[in-house]
Structures are given as structure tokens and as C-alpha cells.
Enzyme design. Structure first.
Site, short mmCIF file in Angstrom:
data_model
loop_
_atom_site.label_atom_id
_atom_site.label_comp_id
_atom_site.label_asym_id
_atom_site.label_seq_id
_atom_site.Cartn_x
_atom_site.Cartn_y
_atom_site.Cartn_z
CB SER A 310 26.93 13.16 53.06
OG SER A 310 27.39 14.43 52.63
CG ASP A 311 26.55 15.55 47.79
OD1 ASP A 311 26.49 15.89 48.98
OD2 ASP A 311 26.15 16.27 46.86
CE LYS A 312 35.16 13.91 46.63
NZ LYS A 312 35.85 15.17 46.29
#
Length: 791
Positions: A310-312
């Protein structure tokens, strides 16, 4: 190539030029839309009669049609008529179910469309690309798909036309240059006037957002692998049947019909309709819960996903950056001086969250009141990882630069002591989870490091709980961020992701199990992360939003475009989230496992029943010297069973608590064990009735028909849940289909329609004995599932 291509003539040369400050009026746009049509390639739908006729042109219909011809040649007109009627009925049911699935997909496609920024009545507004008309003024920027053929008149963009021309390198375009429909804007912004739409565009097509993959999913490949084994098994039985017929001088036409029926029994006639219906209905339900599916196989792939990268920003965090602090590192500098220089390296027009988070506090402190005159501004670029403002100070060019410390440090030619001070300041701010930017200013050839600023983006309130829920479902969540390692570690600890921080290059990329967090990730690194995980045997999901995330989203088994994603990212992904956060991922994982459970029930039951039916009929021939069931009853049996098995597509199920993988050998092994028990029961019941009841040969064929229908009912209810068969109620449609099926075949058998009549008491006894058999099969199921690790 674009440079050498002559711009296509305007779709309508008689159109007056458009005012580039006001654009078209709404009324004029409507007139042109009526004149030129929607900005799309009109679908050429296949006529319904052709789709229906196609149901009769395939291997299974061919075999049934051959049976009909053989029956007519044998003078059995009634049997031929009944088989033909059942063939037509099955074709109509399959056609109706596929149309239902297509209607569900059509609803999804309406929600998945490319948008365009258009100037109408002097106001910029987003509209669906289908409504763009010749003469419209359109603005495109990085991450957009060009919605129509444009002639640019301001700005500059780098266009990726690989999908159109095959060129691998972006093409620069500016005033006077064309931008063709479907090109991807990699960098820059530009305005242009629409010269052609729809079929009149240079490449004769519009950009499609929903790019459905024709490649089969893991589930489809597994099911077809099982079917292939069943056909081979049945072909061997056919050889044995033919050998027996030759040795015992059985009628060749009857034997041919019987052999064809054995082959028909091994083919999953209802598979395409069941699979399409199961995934389409699930996709429609997901759309109502904020998840749009762009490729149907993505729903089922979600069931096997065991790792999510997952990107942040905006997914795990709130995407609401605030200034966390600033540290001065230059002699004579202070916090305000650092913040002022950082704000001079920012611009409101970019709407970059980093820039806005810095400009707000700077204005509140009055640090920009005496800002020098700006000569130029270079917004943040992922390739350079910095932004820069150029100003006039003392009649000389003066630069304000901010960006990653690994980029700004070398520009300032830091010595060891200065580098150590920069590293310490970065660690200090990053320890609390802040994103740290280094700030420098001065002449281009003598930049001085002023200090660092920290920007805080707090985690979403629901992020930690959602990560915990995904973990409970057996999905390991990793985070990929462009932040420094200290920042990534602090966020990872707060969210419960772990603290093992890696970079995407080198050894870490080869040992992804050792990484909870990936720091200093460039967009192109995400593709390497996904490949490393896949090479390690993981089924991987990846979230992304930018144009550079598209390769990783396409590479991942489950590419997930987040709510703020660009059109390019949405086109590359398998699913698109409409709500921020990971809630949609949790939803699609559960939905995928529900689809997997339904298709697992279908696959196990089809394998079990094929084994039982084909072996029963073959052994019946060997042991009795005749055919124990008529071809017409075999066809009726297959359709009666398919009528119920298709309802599996909408059945109530419990999603599995861990990721699911398809394994052909395990599935066939479990089905063979359960099929052997079902075969034992069917043969025992058949021989007991044959020895105790005074029934003729045709009546015994009716008994065989009832046995195979009722045991199919039993196996479906046993296989649809991992627990006891009575522990989980079926869905409404399955219950209705099951009740209707049992009632119909019981009436046919007792009234003697299409078969020889048998006493109602015998039908009731068979039904009761099959119910008892279901309990025995249910007990065996637990042993078989455990032995072959089915769930």
C-alpha cells in the site's frame, strides 16, 4: 512519429473558431454533440439472434445434435424431440444469464469513464469525455488520458503514445502541435482545441478506461485443467464401452449415442454462464460499496492475494499535511528563514499538498510580504525529486530549492560535518513520522543548505483497524513510501505494520519477506517490488494513484487504483476505489473469497458428479449387459443438475479465513474420494431396488435418473460449506431452484412424463435415503477436505 504525422483535418472545417477565453456555450456544445455524436466509437452489438444461435454452435451442442440425428435415424422421434427441446431450453437459459451479466457490466462501465477539463461559458468544468465536441477548449496535465484529438495552443507536455504508435519514448508537444486521443500525459500541462472526436480521431478510437483482459484467471485455468482430466478419463471409459459393445454385439447406433452421452457428461455446460454470472453479480454489489471493478477476473484474484503493498499518502494517512517544524542548519539562519525559502520553492498553482502545507504557515507569519520577483518556477518532478523557484535578487538570479535530502545535499556540496548535521536533523523530525524536506537557496552554482522542514501527515483513524482485519484474513500489508527510512519506521510502528524498513533496490528486493516497509520509493520501484514478491511465490496486490504507478498496477495480480488516482492508473488497475483508505480493499478481498467459495463448490460438485455418473453408467453396462439409462434421460439429467448448479453463482457463502489457491490435484483427489462414496451409495441403492422391487427395464432407468438427480442435490448442499451442511442456510435462489428441481423430477417420475412411471412411495423413499446419504457424505467431507487441504 507525432512530429511527422500531419494533423488530421478538423472534423468540421465550417466550424467557426472558438473563443479561447470563454470556450463554447452550453447550447452550442449541445448542438455540436447532436451533430457529431458522442466522443466514442459506437459499439456494434451482435444481434440477439446471433448470440442465441451461437449457443448451438459448440462442441457440446454438436454432440447433442448428433444424438438427435441418430435418434431420428433409429426412429425414436419422441426422444429426439425431447432432447432438442432440452437443448433449446439450455441455450435460452445460458443466453438469459449471460445477458444478465452483461447488463451488470454495462452499469459498471457507466461509472468508469474518462473525464475531461473543458472550458464552457467561461468556466472550467470536468465532464465525461464522451460529451467533448469539436471546438471545445480542453486542458490536460500529467496523469491524464488525452480525451480527443487536440491542437495545442499553450503549455508544454510530454506525451506517451506507446499504445498508439509503438514509440517507447515520450513525445514533447507544445503550441501548434497535435495531441492524439488515448495518449498519456507524462509531464507538464497544456491547453488545446478539439479538432476531432469519436470515429473521426486520427487513430479512429477513443481512450477506453475499462480495458478488460482476455487472459483467463487462475480459477478459469484450474477449472479447465480439471475438465481436461475428466474428458481424458471419460474418453478411456468410452473406449472400454466400445470394446464391450463389439465383443457382445450391441447395436452400433445405440452404442454411439451412449458414448456421446458419456462425453457430454464430462463437459461443464453451465461453466461459462456460472462463472460470468458469479463475478458480474459480485462486481455489481461491490460497486454499491465503493469498489468499481474494471476486469472481472480481479474479483476472483482477490481471493488468493496474500500480500498487499500500500502507498502511504491518502491511503494509510489522511493526506492532510501540516507543518511539523523546521530546523535551521546554516549560520545566521533561523526557522523562519528556512520556512521562507521553502515557500519560495513552492507554488499555489500546482495544488501540490506539500507546497500548500508550507505556503499556509509562511503567509500566516508574514514571511512572503517582501517576496522578490519570480522569474521562473519548476514544480516537483518525480525524476528530480525537487522543486525550484528562480527569483531576481540584487539584479541577479537567486534560486530557492526544496526536495529530498539525498538530492539537495549533493547540490550544496556538503562537507562531512554538514552532511552529518543534515542527517541528524532529518532523523529528529522523521522520528515522529514527519516527511522531511531539505531547503537550500542562493546562486545556481553556490547553493547553501539552510535547513530542513518537517511535514506531518497523520494516519487515518481507521487505518490501523483495517490493517489488523486484513492481517486476520491472512493478508500481509506492507507500505511503500517516498519518505525517509525514519519516517517510514515511525508510521509503520503506529499502524502496526512492523518496523523492518528496506529500500526497493539490491538485496532487499530479492528478499521481500524481510521487509515490512519500503522507504525512499520511486514510482518505478513499485514495479520491482511487485515482481520480487511474485518471484517469491506471493500473490500480490498493489495500490497506486499516479501515472507512473501504472506498470506496477498492471503487474500485480490485484492492481488497486485509490480514490484520487489518475485516469491512467484507473485504466491499469483491476479495481478502482471510490472512497479513501483501505476499506475498499477489505471489501474486495471478502467478495473475492465469496466468489472463490461459490466456484469451489461448483468445481468440486462437477468433478464428483462426472466421476459418479460416467462410472455408474459404464459399470451398469458391464454388469447388466444393457444401457441402464436412456440418452434422453441423460440429457434431462444434465440439464436438471445444471439448473441447480447455476444457482451456486448467487448462493450465500462464508468467505474463507485465509487466502485461497487453486490446486488441481488436491481438488480432483477430494472429489474422487467423495465421488467414490456417492458411487457406492448409488450402486447399492440401484441393486437393492433391482432385487426387491418388481420394476421393468424402463422403470429402472427412471430409478437411475432419480438417484443421480437426488445425489446431485445432496452433494451440492454438502460441498457449499466447510461446516456441517445444516449449519449455514442456502441463498434464496438456490433454495428455490433446488425445491423446484426436486418437485419437477418427482412429478415427471410419478406421472410417467418423458420416462416410465414409478410408485410415489419409491420416489419418496429414494429422496429420504439420499437425505441420509448426505449426512454420511458430510462426515466424509471433513476428512477429505483435511486430507487434501481444500480450505
Amino acid at each position: 512519429m507525432a512530429e511527422s504525422l500531419a494533423m488530421q483535418d478538423t472534423a468540421a472545417p465550417d466550424l467557426p473558431p472558438t473563443d479561447r477565453k470563454l470556450g463554447l456555450s452550453a447550447a452550442e456544445a449541445q448542438r455540436r454533440l447532436a451533430r457529431f455524436g458522442a466522443n466514442a466509437i459506437a459499439d456494434k452489438p451482435t444481434p440477439a439472434w446471433k448470440l442465441l444461435a451461437a449457443k448451438f454452435w459448440a462442441p457440446v451442442p454438436w454432440m447433442l445434435e448428433a444424438v438427435i440425428v441418430l435418434q431420428l435415424l433409429l426412429g425414436r422421434r419422441l426422444e429426439a424431440l425431447v432432447i432438442a427441446a432440452l437443448l433449446v431450453f439450455n441455450a435460452v437459459v445460458a443466453f438469459v444469464q449471460e445477458q444478465r451479466a452483461k447488463d451488470a457490466l454495462a452499469l459498471l462501465r457507466k461509472q468508469l469513464h474518462v473525464t475531461a477539463r473543458v472550458l464552457r461559458d467561461g468556466r472550467w468544468q470536468p465532464i465525461p469525455a464522451e460529451q467533448v465536441v469539436p471546438g471545445d477548449i480542453v486542458h490536460v496535465r500529467a496523469g491524464d488520458l488525452v480525451p480527443a484529438d487536440l491542437l495545442l495552443f499553450d503549455g508544454a507536455v510530454a506525451l506517451d503514445q506507446a499504445a498508439l504508435t509503438g514509440e517507447s519514448l515520450p513525445v514533447d508537444a507544445g503550441p501548434g502541435k497535435p495531441a492524439y486521443t488515448g495518449a498519456i500525459v507524462r509531464q507538464g500541462e497544456a491547453g488545446g482545441e478539439v479538432t476531432a472526436t469519436g470515429a473521426r480521431t486520427f487513430f479512429g478510437r477513443t481512450a477506453e478506461l475499462v480495458r478488460t483482459s482476455n487472459a483467463p484467471s487462475h480459477m478459469q485455468r484450474t477449472i479447465f485443467a480439471i475438465v481436461e482430466r475428466l474428458v481424458i478419463f471419460d474418453a478411456a471409459l468410452v473406449v472400454l464401452v466400445l470394446a464391450y459393445a463389439l465383443l457382445h454385439h450391441l447395436a452400433l447406433p445405440d452404442t454411439a449415442v451412449f458414448a456421446l452421452m458419456l462425453l457430454v457428461a464430462s463437459v461443464p455446460v453451465a461453466l461459462p454462464a456460472t462463472y460470468t454470472l458469479a463475478t458480474a453479480v459480485s462486481s455489481l454489489q461491490l460497486a454499491h460499496r465503493g469498489v468499481l471493478v474494471t476486469r472481472l477476473p480481479a474479483v476472483e484474484e482477490a481471493a488468493s492475494m496474500d500480500t498487499l503493498v500500500s502507498d502511504k499518502t491518502g491511503t494509510l494517512t489522511q493526506n492532510a499535511l501540516t507543518l511539523a517544524g523546521a530546523i535551521a542548519l546554516a549560520a545566521g539562519s533561523d526557522e523562519n528563514a528556512v520556512l521562507r525559502a521553502a515557500s519560495l520553492a513552492s507554488d499555489d498553482a500546482t495544488q501540490d499538498p506539500l507546497d500548500l502545507a508550507i505556503l499556509g504557515p509562511a503567509r500566516e507569519r508574514g514571511l512572503l510580504a517582501d517576496a522578490p520577483q519570480r522569474q521562473a518556477f519548476h514544480p516537483f518532478d518525480p525524476s528530480t525529486r525537487r522543486s525550484e523557484g528562480v527569483y531576481t535578487v540584487n539584479e541577479q538570479a537567486w534560486h530557492a530549492v526544496k526536495g529530498a535530502s539525498t538530492v539537495i545535499g549533493p547540490l550544496c556540496r556538503l562537507d562531512a560535518a554538514q552532511q552529518a548535521a543534515l542527517d541528524a536533523a532529518e532523523r529528529r523530525l522523521a522520528a515522529d513520522g514527519a516527511r522531511v524536506l531539505a531547503v537550500a537557496a542562493g546562486p545556481a552554482d553556490a547553493l547553501q543548505l539552510l535547513g530542513v522542514v518537517g511535514l506531518s501527515d497523520p494516519p487515518r483513524p481507521d487505518a490501523a483497524a483495517l490493517i489488523a482485519q486484513l492481517t486476520q484474513l491472512g493478508v500481509r500489508v506492507c507500505m511503500a513510501t517516498g519518505d525517509a527510512q525514519e519516517t517510514a519506521r515511525a508510521i509503520g510502528a503506529r499502524l502496526g505494520l512492523g518496523t523492518r524498513v528496506c529500500v526497493a533496490q539490491g538485496a532487499a528486493a530479492q528478499n521481500p519477506e524481510d521487509c515490512d516497509l519500503y522507504a525512499r520509493v520511486l514510482p518505478e520501484d513499485k514495479h520491482a517490488i511487485v515482481r520480487a514478491l511474485q518471484q517469491a511465490g506471493h500473490v500480490t496486490g498493489m495500490t497506486g494513484d499516479g501515472v507512473n504507478d501504472a506498470p506496477a498496477l498492471r503487474q500485480a495480480e490485484l492492481g488497486i487504483a485509490v480514490a484520487s488516482a489518475t485516469d491512467v492508473a484507473k485504466a491499469a488497475a483491476g479495481v478502482v476505489l471510490t472512497d479513501p483508505g483501505l476499506g475498499g480493499v477489505l471489501t474486495v478481498v471478502r467478495a473475492g473469497r465469496e466468489v472463490h467459495r461459490r466456484m469451489l463448490t461448483y468445481t468440486l460438485n462437477k468433478t464428483l458428479k462426472t466421476f459418479e455418473i460416467t462410472v455408474f453408467l459404464t459399470l451398469g453396462l458391464w454388469l447388466t449387459g444393457g444401457f441402464v439409462i436412456s440418452p434422453m434421460l441423460i440429457v434431462l439429467l444434465l440439464f436438471a443438475n445444471d439448473f441447480v448448479t447455476m444457482s451456486i453463482a448467487t448462493d450465500r457463502v462464508r468467505p474463507a479465513p485465509k487466502p485461497q489457491r487453486w490446486a488441481v490435484r488436491r481438488l480432483v483427489g477430494a472429489a474422487a474420494v467423495l465421488g467414490a462414496l456417492s458411487l457406492l451409495f448409488s450402486f447399492s441403492a440401484y441393486w437393492w431396488i433391482r432385487g426387491t422391487q418388481d420394476l421393468g427395464a424402463q422403470q429402472m432407468q427412471t430409478v437411475v435418473f432419480l438417484l443421480l438427480v437426488f445425489t446431485n442435490q445432496a452433494s451440492i448442499y454438502v460441498l457449499r460449506t466447510d461446516g456441517r451442511l445444516w449449519s449455514f442456510a442456502p441463498g434464496r435462489w438456490m433454495a428455490l431452484a433446488s425445491a423446484g428441481d426436486v418437485t419437477l423430477v418427482s412429478l415427471l417420475a410419478t406421472l410417467g412424463w418423458l420416462m416410465a412411471p414409478v410408485p410415489p412411495a419409491l420416489v419418496a423413499g429414494l429422496l429420504a435415503s439420499c437425505a441420509v446419504f448426505a449426512l454420511a457424505l458430510d462426515a466424509t467431507k471433513h476428512l477429505a477436505f483435511r486430507r487434501f487441504a481444500i480450505v
